[in-house]
Design an enzyme around this catalytic site. Structure first.
Site, mmCIF file in Angstrom:
data_model
loop_
_atom_site.group_PDB
_atom_site.id
_atom_site.type_symbol
_atom_site.label_atom_id
_atom_site.label_comp_id
_atom_site.label_asym_id
_atom_site.label_seq_id
_atom_site.Cartn_x
_atom_site.Cartn_y
_atom_site.Cartn_z
ATOM 1 N N SER A 37 0.868 -1.044 0.103
ATOM 2 C CA SER A 37 0.071 -0.004 -0.047
ATOM 3 C C SER A 37 0.900 1.311 -0.068
ATOM 4 O O SER A 37 1.908 1.280 -0.839
ATOM 5 C CB SER A 37 -1.070 0.001 1.053
ATOM 6 O OG SER A 37 -1.938 0.895 1.072
ATOM 7 N N HIS A 91 -2.468 -0.835 -3.386
ATOM 8 C CA HIS A 91 -3.708 -0.067 -3.099
ATOM 9 C C HIS A 91 -3.363 1.165 -4.196
ATOM 10 O O HIS A 91 -2.249 1.963 -4.056
ATOM 11 C CB HIS A 91 -3.653 0.398 -1.976
ATOM 12 C CG HIS A 91 -4.425 -1.007 -0.995
ATOM 13 N ND1 HIS A 91 -3.929 -0.776 0.519
ATOM 14 C CD2 HIS A 91 -4.969 -1.908 -1.370
ATOM 15 C CE1 HIS A 91 -4.693 -1.958 0.872
ATOM 16 N NE2 HIS A 91 -5.069 -2.711 0.005
ATOM 17 N N ASP A 105 -5.167 -4.009 5.569
ATOM 18 C CA ASP A 105 -5.586 -5.153 4.548
ATOM 19 C C ASP A 105 -4.227 -6.119 4.407
ATOM 20 O O ASP A 105 -3.182 -5.809 4.670
ATOM 21 C CB ASP A 105 -5.655 -4.500 3.112
ATOM 22 C CG ASP A 105 -6.573 -5.142 2.097
ATOM 23 O OD1 ASP A 105 -6.939 -6.441 2.575
ATOM 24 O OD2 ASP A 105 -6.308 -4.953 1.130
#
Lengths: 283, 188
Positions: free
Chosen positions: B11, B38, B131
């Site tokens: 991310s 992401h 996540d």
């Protein structure tokens, strides 16, 4: 927790197949040719949320409790969409396809897998702005009656409006998006005149036949949930449903290129996945 | 045993971290790598274009039903979840965001575990959210190998730290050590 051994994993795969077969036999909904990764993930999540220790145990519940089956149905169907999802598609549609539709005296449109209706109303707004809405008959279908009911209502959470407005502007909207809804409490209620020429109906692409003969068929982000064989079958159904010279619009990541029916279509826009059924097909 | 598939979740700070790992691979690196980084739903393909230019192996966006090939790094497209099928193809999904993310690392990791069991290597890199922690746990449960970037070396340590809290991971390593381990697994 102990690691799952290979044998257990093979058993889970058998249980998935049996559960899908049981659902088809009992309720007539056919998920047997859906993307396996998608369905298996949904099943295993439902199993752990509802605290079953095996899929077989859950299968018993599915077969004997219709309310629980409705929950499973909800798990399997994806109903996440937005107005003017992929604005570049709607912009392209407005620029390249609308001028051709304008030459038709009467236009039939089938929006297959319309979910909660956001994209059907998006199309309706474009048709209105281009002055051809009154010549259109739009069929909007989905296999899930709950979402069809929501689509009919045309009421969406007010907190979505910011995104809808952004998309509308990117999609080449010529008015203000606020012209198309009334805000009430926490909801945006779409204008009823958008619904005038839309018929919402129950249709299952997997198990039902041709629904109508149309000039334009829109089916976006539905095929991605199917395996290759089912995709081919549904695209054959589309081919039979579109008049020669009519248009097919798919989702931004769905392509006809690898389908059995590719030779029946010309590619109008490869990026936006707009196709035209050939006038005369010669093998 | 040479793993059949490597899945990576990253991310905030991910592009830089991925670049460090991937640029250490030579063109003999054959295990397919699938990445969820992401990104904004509206972003273009600059990440894959950029990495493809600087890496010795092919880098591209994953297509729906595309057959996964050796020696290739695939990225999840913006605004879609990426799922792995048992027959070495991809599926995409527009279902709701998971951990506020679409694509979500958990979705990729879970389906990787379901389809490839102990043949999966799962890796969590830098990021400012949670996540991937549940997905990495699933990979471990299905017998796969799990690796987390050492939080001390991560640009943002939230994601690696939460992955380490969620399950007992096999390796906690710096980016260079991760690359070295993957290169040795590729030779098995």
């Amino acid at each position: 927790m102990n690691n799952l051994d290979i044998k257990n994993q093979a058993t889970i795969n058998i249980e998935v197949i049996l559960l899908l077969e049981a659902i088809f036999q009992k309720y007539g909904y056919d998920f047997r040719d859906y993307s396996k990764a998608h369905i298996k993930r949904r099943i295993l999540h439902r199993m752990s949320t509802s605290r079953f220790s095996t899929i077989s145990e859950m299968q018993h519940k599915v077969l004997n409790d219709e309310a629980f089956f409705e929950q499973i149905l909800k798990d399997f169907s994806i109903n996440v969409t937005e107005m003017f999802r992929d604005p570049s598609f709607y912009l392209k549609f407005r620029e390249d396809i609308i001028p051709i539709l304008k030459t038709y005296p009467f236009i039939k449109i089938w929006h297959a897998g319309c979910s909660t209706g956001e994209e059907v109303y998006s199309m309706a707004i474009i048709l209105k702005e281009e002055g051809i809405y009154d010549r259109c008959q739009i069929y909007a279908t989905d296999f899930n009656q709950v979402v069809i009911q929501k689509a009919k209502e045309g009421i969406y959470p007010i907190n979505k409006v910011k995104e809808f407005t952004y998309n509308y502007q990117k999609a080449g909207g010529i008015n203000s998006f606020s012209d198309y809804y009334t805000a009430k409490y926490e909801s945006a209620i779409l204008n009823t005149d958008l619904k005038k020429n839309i018929v919402f109906a129950d249709h299952n692409l997997v198990t039902d036949k041709v629904f109508a003969e149309v000039h334009l068929l829109v089916c976006r982000n539905v095929l991605i949930y199917f395996n290759k064989q089912l995709q081919d079958k549904v695209i054959r159904l589309f081919n039979e449903s579109i008049i020669p010279g009519g248009y097919l619009c798919l989702g931004s990541k769905e392509s006809l290129r690898f389908s059995d029916s590719f030779h029946h279509f010309d590619t109008i826009d490869d990026d936006e996945k707009i196709y035209k059924r050939k006038l005369h097909f010669k093998r | 045993m040479k793993p059949r598939i490597i899945v990576i979740g990253s991310s905030a700070g991910g592009l830089q971290a991925l670049k460090i790992i991937f640029s250490l691979f030579k063109n003999d690196f054959s295990i397919p790598i699938i990445v969820v980084q992401h990104i904004s739903p509206h972003s273009d393909n600059y990440i894959t274009t950029y990495l493809d230019k600087i890496c010795k192996i092919k880098v591209k966006e994953a297509n729906e039903k595309e057959i996964i090939e050796d020696g290739t790094i695939y990225f999840a497209p913006p605004n879609f979840h990426l799922l792995l099928e048992e027959n070495f193809t991809f599926s995409l999904s527009t279902e709701e965001r998971v951990n506020f993310a679409r694509p979500s690392i958990d979705v990729l990791f879970e389906t990787a575990a379901f389809a490839y069991g102990n043949n999966v290597v799962g890796i969590i890199l830098t990021g400012a959210n949670f996540d991937g922690a549940a997905g990495l746990k699933t990979i471990k449960k299905y017998g796969g190998t799990t690796i987390v970037q050492d939080p001390k070396t991560a640009e943002v340590d939230t994601m690696p730290s939460s992955a380490i809290r969620e399950s007992k991971v096999d390796h906690i390593l710096s980016l260079e050590e991760i690359a070295k381990l993957l290169i040795s697994l590729n030779k098995e």
